[in-house]
Design an enzyme around this catalytic site. Sequence first.
Site, mmCIF file in Angstrom:
data_model
loop_
_atom_site.group_PDB
_atom_site.id
_atom_site.type_symbol
_atom_site.label_atom_id
_atom_site.label_comp_id
_atom_site.label_asym_id
_atom_site.label_seq_id
_atom_site.Cartn_x
_atom_site.Cartn_y
_atom_site.Cartn_z
ATOM 1 N N CYS A 119 -38.749 19.111 106.064
ATOM 2 C CA CYS A 119 -39.921 18.287 106.401
ATOM 3 C C CYS A 119 -41.148 19.123 106.734
ATOM 4 O O CYS A 119 -42.272 18.637 106.675
ATOM 5 C CB CYS A 119 -39.607 17.382 107.596
ATOM 6 S SG CYS A 119 -38.148 16.399 107.364
ATOM 7 N N HIS A 260 -45.241 14.171 111.786
ATOM 8 C CA HIS A 260 -44.173 13.908 110.818
ATOM 9 C C HIS A 260 -43.665 12.479 111.006
ATOM 10 O O HIS A 260 -43.458 12.018 112.123
ATOM 11 C CB HIS A 260 -43.039 14.909 111.018
ATOM 12 C CG HIS A 260 -41.894 14.684 110.066
ATOM 13 N ND1 HIS A 260 -42.094 14.418 108.726
ATOM 14 C CD2 HIS A 260 -40.551 14.655 110.259
ATOM 15 C CE1 HIS A 260 -40.926 14.258 108.141
ATOM 16 N NE2 HIS A 260 -39.977 14.395 109.043
ATOM 17 N N ASN A 290 -38.710 8.225 106.278
ATOM 18 C CA ASN A 290 -38.885 9.676 106.307
ATOM 19 C C ASN A 290 -38.763 10.214 104.883
ATOM 20 O O ASN A 290 -37.684 10.153 104.296
ATOM 21 C CB ASN A 290 -37.816 10.281 107.231
ATOM 22 C CG ASN A 290 -37.901 11.793 107.334
ATOM 23 O OD1 ASN A 290 -38.691 12.430 106.636
ATOM 24 N ND2 ASN A 290 -37.079 12.358 108.195
HETATM 25 N N1 ACO Z 1 -27.168 0.677 112.592
HETATM 26 C C1 ACO Z 1 -26.499 0.326 113.706
HETATM 27 N N2 ACO Z 1 -26.000 1.236 114.554
HETATM 28 C C2 ACO Z 1 -26.174 2.539 114.264
HETATM 29 C C3 ACO Z 1 -26.854 2.965 113.118
HETATM 30 C C4 ACO Z 1 -27.361 1.962 112.241
HETATM 31 N N3 ACO Z 1 -28.039 2.254 111.123
HETATM 32 N N4 ACO Z 1 -26.883 4.313 113.104
HETATM 33 C C5 ACO Z 1 -26.237 4.736 114.204
HETATM 34 N N5 ACO Z 1 -25.807 3.655 114.901
HETATM 35 C C6 ACO Z 1 -25.064 3.631 116.158
HETATM 36 C C7 ACO Z 1 -24.304 4.899 116.411
HETATM 37 O O1 ACO Z 1 -23.039 4.851 115.784
HETATM 38 C C8 ACO Z 1 -24.182 4.890 117.932
HETATM 39 O O2 ACO Z 1 -23.123 4.016 118.297
HETATM 40 P P1 ACO Z 1 -22.182 4.414 119.564
HETATM 41 O O3 ACO Z 1 -23.100 4.457 120.743
HETATM 42 O O4 ACO Z 1 -21.204 3.297 119.557
HETATM 43 O O5 ACO Z 1 -21.587 5.739 119.227
HETATM 44 C C9 ACO Z 1 -25.487 4.234 118.390
HETATM 45 O O6 ACO Z 1 -26.021 3.554 117.223
HETATM 46 C C10 ACO Z 1 -26.510 5.227 118.880
HETATM 47 O O7 ACO Z 1 -26.578 6.306 117.969
HETATM 48 P P2 ACO Z 1 -27.585 7.502 118.154
HETATM 49 O O8 ACO Z 1 -27.422 8.486 117.031
HETATM 50 O O9 ACO Z 1 -27.518 8.017 119.554
HETATM 51 O O10 ACO Z 1 -28.946 6.683 117.980
HETATM 52 P P3 ACO Z 1 -30.389 7.177 118.253
HETATM 53 O O11 ACO Z 1 -31.043 6.281 119.179
HETATM 54 O O12 ACO Z 1 -30.461 8.672 118.536
HETATM 55 O O13 ACO Z 1 -31.087 6.946 116.842
HETATM 56 C C11 ACO Z 1 -31.722 8.239 114.911
HETATM 57 C C12 ACO Z 1 -30.582 7.604 115.684
HETATM 58 C C13 ACO Z 1 -32.635 7.128 114.428
HETATM 59 C C14 ACO Z 1 -31.147 8.996 113.719
HETATM 60 C C15 ACO Z 1 -32.513 9.191 115.833
HETATM 61 O O14 ACO Z 1 -31.625 10.027 116.521
HETATM 62 C C16 ACO Z 1 -33.495 10.042 115.099
HETATM 63 O O15 ACO Z 1 -34.481 9.563 114.548
HETATM 64 N N6 ACO Z 1 -33.311 11.392 115.103
HETATM 65 C C17 ACO Z 1 -34.251 12.310 114.509
HETATM 66 C C18 ACO Z 1 -34.128 12.377 113.030
HETATM 67 C C19 ACO Z 1 -35.224 13.263 112.479
HETATM 68 O O16 ACO Z 1 -36.303 13.342 113.032
HETATM 69 N N7 ACO Z 1 -35.020 13.987 111.427
HETATM 70 C C20 ACO Z 1 -36.124 14.842 110.997
HETATM 71 C C21 ACO Z 1 -35.787 15.712 110.008
HETATM 72 S S1 ACO Z 1 -35.199 14.939 108.535
HETATM 73 C C22 ACO Z 1 -35.248 16.167 107.335
HETATM 74 O O17 ACO Z 1 -35.561 17.296 107.585
HETATM 75 C C23 ACO Z 1 -34.885 15.805 105.926
#
Ligand code: ACO
Length: 333
Positions: A119, A260, A290
Amino acid sequence: MSELTSNLHVCIAGTGSYVPERILTNAELAKMVDTSEEWILTRTGIRERRIATADETTSQMATHAARRALEHAALAAADLELIIVATITPDTPTPATACYIQQNLGASRAVAFDISAACSGFLYAMKIAKRLISSGAFKNAIIIGAEKLSSVTNWEDRSTCVLFGDGAGAAVLRIAEPGEGAILATEMGTDGSLIHLLKIPGGGTACPITASNVNDHLFTLNMLGREVFKHAVNRMKEAAEKVIARAGLCAEDIACIIPHQANRRIIDAIADRLAVPNERVFINLHKYGNTSAAAIAIALDEANRSGAFKRGEHIVLVVFGAGLTWAAAAIRW
Ligand code: ACO
């Protein structure tokens, strides 16, 4: 002036972007994996994303964006001297996607190569191009962020497939005339100790494609989202602060910050920590998700063309991605 002694100012003379026509909504995704429209929107801020057709390549999307940027900059492809493409989804492992774009544009004089910084790639490309122009080695360049992430997405993994989309953005850089804008400060960083947080494990020399491993999801994006989230906020805040200070500015001087486009909660956290009000933060994440290296390039073009900032105003771009990598730029438009 010799290449060794020159230190010319470099401006952004034009921007362009392209996204595929096909819209994939949260409602459609909720039929594909165990998720809901509500979860995707509240946890990420994404409403829909664009998906390229099966035969649409990264270079084709990039070529559309590049043509728009060249037209905007009133620069003929024949006069282009340098093409740098940031992508993690090249058309082919070799030659570089930049070579396909050079051919498509008819930019036969241009030196063309790719860089890989996920990214952060578009801002890595900006710093490289800026230095090559300010040193006197090239008069102009086009930098492009382009991705077909749909081709490296595991469509059975709800934790990643809701996040990504396809598209391309481009910017033309050239030596600035007196009174024109300038790229004032740039910052780049890398932390290879965090490789494991976000990667496509297979397809390279560490794990070549074989008939037996092809179905193991080794060739799609794997991510520890929560960990990435924490690092993203800290690194982007630090990088933005550095370029703002180095440009001799403070938060109140920034007309528009373009972060980003990965997660609305990350964007809000950064704006809060930088003390930049929400109305000065550009967001198009809800439309495209993204798109990795393309995200900030598309956002820059949309912000520019929608009048989010004016000539003479200051903007800050800040990104974060796999590597881990991060980068920022402070620009007087
Ligand atoms: N739908 C429903 N539930 C989901 C989903 C979904 N699509 N995805 C995950 N969950 C669940 C998980 O299983 C977890 O359940 P559990 O508590 O029973 O274990 C719960 O939701 C919480 O999961 P987290 O991963 O803690 O959720 P979080 O609030 O952190 O959100 C996310 C996840 C959106 C991926 C977030 O962490 C994020 O945006 N991270 C940064 C990603 C990023 O910026 N990447 C940049 C680089 S990308 C690149 O370089 C190509």
